[in-house]
Motif scaffolding. Structure first.
Motif, short mmCIF file in Angstrom:
data_model
loop_
_atom_site.label_atom_id
_atom_site.label_comp_id
_atom_site.label_asym_id
_atom_site.label_seq_id
_atom_site.Cartn_x
_atom_site.Cartn_y
_atom_site.Cartn_z
N ILE A 118 45.22 -30.76 27.69
CA ILE A 118 44.10 -30.37 28.15
C ILE A 118 42.82 -31.20 27.60
O ILE A 118 43.11 -31.76 26.53
N THR A 119 41.98 -31.65 28.43
CA THR A 119 41.00 -32.61 28.14
C THR A 119 39.48 -31.90 28.08
O THR A 119 39.34 -31.15 29.04
N THR A 120 38.93 -31.74 26.88
CA THR A 120 37.66 -31.41 26.68
C THR A 120 36.66 -32.50 26.80
O THR A 120 36.83 -33.59 26.64
N PRO A 121 35.31 -31.97 26.74
CA PRO A 121 34.15 -33.13 26.81
C PRO A 121 34.40 -33.87 25.47
O PRO A 121 34.01 -35.15 25.52
N SER A 122 34.85 -33.45 24.33
CA SER A 122 34.85 -34.40 23.10
C SER A 122 36.01 -35.49 23.44
O SER A 122 35.91 -36.57 22.72
N HIS A 123 36.88 -35.35 24.24
CA HIS A 123 37.81 -36.57 24.76
C HIS A 123 37.03 -37.72 25.38
O HIS A 123 37.32 -38.79 25.14
N ILE A 124 35.92 -37.54 25.73
CA ILE A 124 35.05 -38.55 26.52
C ILE A 124 33.89 -38.85 25.32
O ILE A 124 33.61 -40.10 25.12
N SER A 125 33.45 -37.90 24.48
CA SER A 125 32.16 -38.08 23.64
C SER A 125 32.59 -38.73 22.28
O SER A 125 31.99 -39.47 21.68
N ASP A 126 33.83 -38.28 21.80
CA ASP A 126 34.47 -38.71 20.74
C ASP A 126 36.01 -38.87 20.62
O ASP A 126 36.73 -38.21 20.13
N PRO A 127 36.41 -39.89 21.44
CA PRO A 127 37.92 -40.14 21.81
C PRO A 127 38.71 -40.32 20.55
O PRO A 127 39.87 -40.04 20.49
N GLU A 128 38.25 -40.51 19.54
CA GLU A 128 38.97 -40.88 18.18
C GLU A 128 39.34 -39.57 17.35
O GLU A 128 39.87 -39.21 16.47
N ASN A 129 38.53 -38.41 17.88
CA ASN A 129 38.41 -37.11 17.17
C ASN A 129 38.38 -35.95 18.29
O ASN A 129 37.59 -35.07 18.22
N PRO A 130 39.30 -35.99 19.19
CA PRO A 130 38.98 -34.99 20.38
C PRO A 130 39.89 -33.66 19.93
O PRO A 130 40.46 -33.45 18.85
N SER A 131 39.50 -32.67 20.69
CA SER A 131 40.17 -31.25 20.34
C SER A 131 41.53 -31.40 20.80
O SER A 131 41.75 -31.86 22.11
#
Length: 540
Positions: free
Chosen positions: A485-498
């Motif tokens: 599952i990819t959430t917005p955090s995978h784009i905005s903060d790829p070093e610390n995604p959900s």
């Protein structure tokens, strides 16, 4: 038998094991070239493996049904060994039938359901658009809201005069509570120090800190500022996601309850009635004034799936609910926790929309424990409504997936309710396959849904005791594949995604723009600060 559909599940409650065994033997003998005598020589366990093997080939269409008529069970085994070895580049000659079939689904499911789980554009995997995190509902009980704030201030500060607090307006109480949270979270004072401070001393403390940390601010030019402005100055020198999470009550706004484990149903209603209803649970003590861990099941309504309004409480000491529309009425299944630590699967049925929004159930049952374990606690819960037959619980049947506690971890089971009879069994197929995929801790909440004529399952599973190890799987016939599952955090903060997801649900929706509404719960651990510790929804 559930996966084969050779016998309708609603008949399980009144059929013996011998009857089920003979049904499998009969169907395998007429659908393959296997002899009845050979099948009769097999144990129940072996028959279940042969049945799973046959259904894998029928499901995958590697061999058409006409050709299956000419093959024995051993022919099918040899063919699956060949397919697995070729596709997975392994040597599976000595593997058990269970393992051969599991490996077959390992390569088949990603191929067959690529449009659901493809990491780049899958319906289930892409949650980075059309999504909302930390779902909430405004509290509608103003009296309860006021008293929870008053109780919190009395327990956390030196403000002990309840009559003085009760004389304050909602806006003043809101400012005082937010002031408390700011002082606490900014660590200007610790909890013990704050407990000995009045509101006046907290205000003076914040003024002093603002003047020390902001060059353009003095104590004198803060004299007439309201608390909300003092906090705004404070946020110039201290900001955090924790602060934004905890400051829930701003001036002229309401307190909000977080919606945990959200399950949605489309109503088909119009006019001033909600298009969607949702069950979810909240803490019975949302402001953490006591040590209780109780939860209460709630009902909310929405017309756009993102903004929800609380309707009514469905059950105190109830949680982990599921909801479907059944005929003109609604069926809710939930985990009943009135006997603390010995949870039960429970159901409620409402004849109509009007009945459910007024919590006027016409049918209620709490199921007896049926799965024994090695410990002292008998716990069964997280029900999902898999199938129903008939028009209501009075003349129909309900297939329910649930979990049970085996004394160490949560495991999977299924049950059928019919004619006031509850029959349940361990879901050993799902258990075996998920454990083989290195999920060694709790396997709990799930949701069945129809897709292209197939009953699929979204399943949560936990690799170890850490909360950041929750993952979501897509299942068919008790076999699973991973969903990334990819959430917005995978784009905005790829070093610390959900990365940690639980309590999955999905429903089809009639919308000009979207086809499905998917909900998840994101624990604090393993997830981005902007997305964690709450329910989320995304539309596809």
């Amino acid at each position: 038998m559930v996966n084969s559909e050779w016998l309708d599940y609603s008949n399980f409650t009144d059929k013996s094991n011998d009857y089920l065994r003979n049904t499998i033997i009969h169907n395998l003998s007429i659908k393959t070239n296997e002899s009845v005598s050979y099948l009769q020589s097999q144990s129940n366990y072996e028959l279940s493996q042969w049945s799973a093997l046959y259904h894998f080939f029928k499901e995958s269409s590697i061999i058409n049904e006409q050709d299956l008529l000419g093959m024995t069970m051993r022919d099918l085994k040899s063919r699956l060994i060949k397919e697995n070895n070729s596709i997975l580049k392994i040597q599976s000659k000595n593997y058990s039938i269970n393992e051969l079939v599991r490996l077959g689904y390992e390569w088949y499911l990603p191929r067959a359901y690529n449009n659901l789980i493809n990491p780049s554009n899958g319906i289930l995997s892409q949650a980075n658009e059309n999504s909302k995190f930390k779902l909430v509902v405004p509290r509608t009980d103003d009296y309860k809201t006021r008293n929870s704030v008053i109780s919190h201030l009395m327990n956390s500060t030196a403000e002990t005069d309840v009559s003085h607090l009760q004389k304050q307006s909602d806006e003043i109480l809101a400012e005082w509570k937010n002031l408390y949270y700011f002082i606490k979270l900014s660590k200007v004072r610790n909890s013990n120090e704050i407990s000995n401070m009045t509101i006046k001393s907290l205000i003076n403390t914040l003024k002093v800190e603002n003047s020390k940390r902001l060059n353009d601010i003095t104590i004198n030019n803060q004299i007439n500022l309201p608390i909300s402005d003092l906090i705004s100055l404070g946020k110039r020198w201290y900001t955090s996601s924790d602060l934004d999470n905890e400051i829930k009550l701003l001036v002229n706004e309401k307190l909000y309850d977080e919606m945990h484990v959200v399950k949605i149903v489309e109503t088909g209603e119009s006019g001033d009635r909600y298009k969607y209803l949702a069950v979810y649970h909240i803490s019975s003590d949302p402001d953490n004034n006591t040590d209780t861990d109780d939860h209460n099941l709630q009902l909310a309504g929405s017309n756009n799936l993102f903004d929800w309004e609380h309707i009514i409480e469905i059950e105190d000491n109830g949680h982990q609910g599921d909801i479907i529309k059944w005929g003109n009425g609604y069926l809710i299944a939930y985990e009943d926790d009135h006997d603390h630590g010995t949870n039960h699967v429970a159901i409620k049925y409402y004849d109509s929309y009007d009945h459910i929004i007024n919590e006027n159930a016409t049918f209620e049952r709490v199921m007896p424990h049926t799965i024994k374990n090695s410990g002292n606690r008998l716990v069964e819960g997280t029900p999902d409504i898999r199938k129903v037959t008939g028009n209501s619980p009075y003349d129909g049947s309900i297939l329910i997936g649930f979990h049970y506690f085996d004394g160490v971890v949560d495991r999977l089971a299924m049950g059928v309710y019919k004619n006031d009879n509850w029959k349940a069994w361990k879901d050993v197929t799902s258990e075996y396959n998920l454990r083989k995929m290195n999920f060694h801790h709790n396997i709990g909440s799930r949701k069945g849904f129809m897709y292209n004529g197939k009953l699929l399952t979204l399943q949560e599973a936990r690799r170890n005791e850490k909360w950041n190890s929750w993952r979501i799987m897509l299942g068919l016939n008790g076999y699973y594949t991973k969903i990334h599952i990819t959430t917005p955090s995978h784009i905005s903060d790829p070093e610390n995604p959900s990365v940690s997801f639980a309590n999955p649900s999905i429903i089809p929706i009639e919308n000009n723009q979207y086809q499905y509404a998917i909900t998840l719960f994101l624990p604090t651990e393993g997830n981005h600060p902007s997305e964690n510790n709450g329910g989320m929804i995304y539309l596809k």
